[in-house]
Design a protein around this motif. Structure first.
Motif, PDB file in Angstrom:
ATOM      1  N   GLN A 130      -2.525   1.035   7.546  1.00 12.46           N
ATOM      2  CA  GLN A 130      -3.155   2.280   7.102  1.00 12.46           C
ATOM      3  C   GLN A 130      -4.659   2.101   6.934  1.00 12.46           C
ATOM      4  OE1 GLN A 130      -1.742   3.696   3.324  1.00 12.46           O
ATOM      5  NE2 GLN A 130      -2.796   5.652   3.471  1.00 12.46           N
TER       6      GLN A 130
ATOM      7  N   GLU B 114      -7.734   3.938   9.018  1.00 16.72           N
ATOM      8  CA  GLU B 114      -8.845   4.666   8.404  1.00 16.72           C
ATOM      9  C   GLU B 114     -10.171   4.193   8.989  1.00 16.72           C
ATOM     10  OE1 GLU B 114      -8.474   4.039   4.238  1.00 16.72           O
ATOM     11  OE2 GLU B 114      -6.708   5.337   4.022  1.00 16.72           O
TER      12      GLU B 114
ATOM     13  N   PRO C  11       4.156   5.942  12.855  1.00 18.71           N
ATOM     14  CA  PRO C  11       5.087   6.383  11.809  1.00 18.71           C
ATOM     15  C   PRO C  11       4.597   5.969  10.423  1.00 18.71           C
ATOM     16  CG  PRO C  11       6.275   5.335  13.613  1.00 18.71           C
ATOM     17  CD  PRO C  11       4.819   5.093  13.864  1.00 18.71           C
ATOM     18  N   GLU C  12       4.805   6.830   9.472  1.00 20.26           N
ATOM     19  CA  GLU C  12       4.354   6.540   8.107  1.00 20.26           C
ATOM     20  C   GLU C  12       5.019   5.289   7.549  1.00 20.26           C
ATOM     21  OE1 GLU C  12       4.001   8.801   3.762  1.00 20.26           O
ATOM     22  OE2 GLU C  12       4.655   9.905   5.553  1.00 20.26           O
ATOM     23  N   ALA C  13       6.254   5.023   7.973  1.00 20.46           N
ATOM     24  CA  ALA C  13       6.992   3.865   7.464  1.00 20.46           C
ATOM     25  C   ALA C  13       6.352   2.541   7.858  1.00 20.46           C
ATOM     26  CB  ALA C  13       8.441   3.905   7.976  1.00 20.46           C
TER      27      ALA C  13
ATOM     28  N   GLN D 213       2.966   2.132   8.162  1.00 19.24           N
ATOM     29  CA  GLN D 213       1.556   2.064   7.776  1.00 19.24           C
ATOM     30  C   GLN D 213       1.297   1.037   6.665  1.00 19.24           C
ATOM     31  OE1 GLN D 213      -0.438   5.811   7.217  1.00 19.24           O
ATOM     32  NE2 GLN D 213       0.448   6.708   9.076  1.00 19.24           N
TER      33      GLN D 213
END
Length: 563
Positions: free
Chosen positions: A428, A432, A456-458, A460
């Motif tokens: 993540q 950024e 996928p958020e999982a 990050q």
């Protein structure tokens, strides 16, 4: 019967001399190979040599009876066969037999034949037990005694068959059979018992050594990897002192004492220069120095009232075997330096040398990684800053709000550049950083660049080396989409593969050319850092379909997938 009893006692006395010689030799390294079943040629040759000597000694220690000798020759022949196998038993028996034949007498030929037979009987027992997976039973004193019993019975039969006149043979056998059977059976069993005791002592020391070494290794693991300094050396010295029970333990570098604990710690002070000539000699010559206080005198170099009486100085070695310091074990004047402590000390020195070397290697790797990151910063910052300022200059006139947002992105980009850790970051955080860069690039190309991020958020929260993704994205634009006349597109994605995490960056230019430097310095450094940290199976791979797409995949190990 009285004559047989007296002969038995005399043979037992001779056997005791024989066994004393065996006991004394068992204390030497010469006997160590005999504590295992001989299967290799060097060990078989040693087995042949030793038991041939004992076979001949059995004849020398014999007692004359009529025109022959009562002897303990069978002990050497049978044991040679038991421990070395049929070939060694035959060779020992032949050697001992020829020696007996050279002494002459009515029974010379029969004794030579019987000695060869005795060696073969030991060899047959060896082959029988080893062939059935019961090789260690060769060392059972009962088996050795029974083998000698059978060998002596066979010898008596050979004497009856070969010696003439027959009346002389029967009279001789009647006189010597019982004394020789009893003495050789008992002597062979006792000789085997001596070998077993030697083996048990060896195993006891090995177990004690291994247990101490494992405890020290477990407690000291990683201590000196953090740095070969006074604090870490003191921790390790205390562990060694507690585990070995020696009088004192010291650790030095090449110039000063880093740690000291035990007897004499009131005047052996950490941080002071090395004064011991023994230590200087060990460092200069790169060799172990042992002053036992007897053959080699030991005297404290600081005060004559020191209670330490012996010292073992062992070099600690680093790159290319160069001495980087020493570890020293001491005993007081009231205690003899145990041999196991000397052996253990050398093992500990090897362990600590490995830790120090590993620590320095890790430190060098960290310095290299930091240097590479700084090199990437130096590569990115100048030209990116120049392009960003030009873009801001153009945007600020027509869209001030957008310009303020770009300033924020530029600030985020440079802040993350300056404050990124050298070990690991989350995916993540890396995204950024990349997003701040891409927002400015999309403004620079004014609608000719689109970006899709499909992570996928999982995933990050996954940990990865910092500055891994941005150089790949920069390459996709600098060497890819920026070269197109039409619109460019960059896609960023992540997925969990069968053996790790796959991060990929894809552009729609397809301009990558292997071996032309088109991948850029950044991609090369990312690949080297990942391979250096996780192994050759991981790193960066490039797939390209010319004028269609270039896809760069970063392969990270599955262990990096955080829950």
């Amino acid at each position: 019967m009285g004559g047989q009893f007296g002969l038995t006692l005399s043979l037992l006395q001779q056997m005791c001399v024989y066994l004393v010689v065996a006991y004394l030799l068992s204390k030497t390294p010469l006997f160590i190979p005999l504590t295992q079943v001989s299967v290799r040629l060097p060990h078989k040759l040693l087995c042949y040599g030793i038991f041939s000597v004992f076979c001949i000694l059995g004849t020398y220690f014999s007692l004359p009876v009529d025109d022959s000798y009562a002897n303990t020759r069978a002990i050497g022949a049978v044991l040679g066969g038991l421990l070395g196998g049929p070939s060694v038993g035959f060779a020992v028996g032949l050697t001992g037999g020829f020696h007996r034949y050279s002494l002459g007498g009515a029974t010379a030929l029969a004794c030579m034949v019987s000695t060869v037979t005795e060696g073969l009987i030991g060899g047959v027992i060896h082959r029988h037990l080893v062939g059935r997976g019961r090789g260690m039973e060769v060392f059972h004193p009962l088996h050795a005694g029974l083998g000698a019993f059978a060998a002596e019975v066979a010898q008596m039969c050979i004497l009856l068959l070969m010696v003439r006149p027959f009346a002389f043979a029967t009279h001789l056998v009647a006189d010597i059979a019982l004394p020789m059977i009893v003495t050789n059976s008992l002597g062979t069993a006792m000789f085997m018992r001596i070998l077993l005791d030697r083996r048990a002592t060896q195993e006891k020391y090995s177990i004690a050594f291994s247990a101490k070494a494992l405890r020290i290794a477990a407690r000291a693991e990683g201590a000196l990897r953090q740095g070969f300094d006074q604090e870490n050396s003191m921790r390790v010295a205390r562990i060694i002192y507690e585990e070995t029970g020696v009088g004192a333990v010291a650790i030095t570098d090449r110039e000063k004492l880093l740690a000291f604990i035990g007897i004499g710690d009131d005047h052996h002070l950490p941080g002071t220069p090395i004064t011991s000539p023994h230590t200087h000699q060990a460092i200069q010559r790169n060799e172990v120095f042992y002053a036992d206080g007897n053959a080699v005198p030991y005297r404290c170099s600081i005060t004559p009232h020191c209670k330490l009486g012996s010292s073992l100085v062992i070099p600690l070695r680093g790159e290319e075997g160069r001495v980087i310091g020493t570890i020293k074990l001491y005993e007081p004047k009231t205690k003899i330096f145990a041999s196991i402590n000397r052996t253990l000390g050398e093992g500990i020195a090897q362990l600590l040398s490995t830790q120090i070397f590993a620590g320095r290697y890790e430190h060098q790797k960290q310095l290299l990684a930091q240097s590479e990151i700084k090199l990437l910063h130096a590569q990115v910052n100048p030209h990116f800053l120049f392009n960003a300022l030009n873009t801001l200059s153009a945007v600020i006139r027509r869209d001030p709000d957008h310009a303020r947002a770009l300033v924020q992105y530029l600030s985020t980009f440079f802040r993350k550049n300056l404050k990124r850790p050298s070990d690991e970051v989350t995916l993540q955080d890396e995204l950024e950083h990349v997003n701040a860069y891409l927002q400015i690039e999309m403004a620079r190309f004014a609608g000719r660049l689109t970006v899709d991020i499909e992570v996928p958020e999982a995933l990050q929260g996954v940990q990865l080396p910092p500055f891994s993704l941005q150089p790949i994205v920069e390459n996709a634009i600098k060497h890819g989409t920026s070269q197109l006349f039409g619109p460019g597109r960059v896609r960023i994605g992540a997925q969990e593969g069968p053996d790790g995490l796959l991060l990929w960056v894809e552009d729609n230019a397809g301009l990558y050319r292997p071996g032309t430097g088109g991948g850029g310095l950044g991609m090369s450094l990312v690949d080297r850092r990942i391979k250096g940290r996780f192994g050759e199976r991981f790193g960066v791979e490039v797939a390209c379909e010319q004028e269609c797409f270039t896809r760069v995949t970063i392969h990270l190990p599955k262990t990096r997938l955080a829950a």
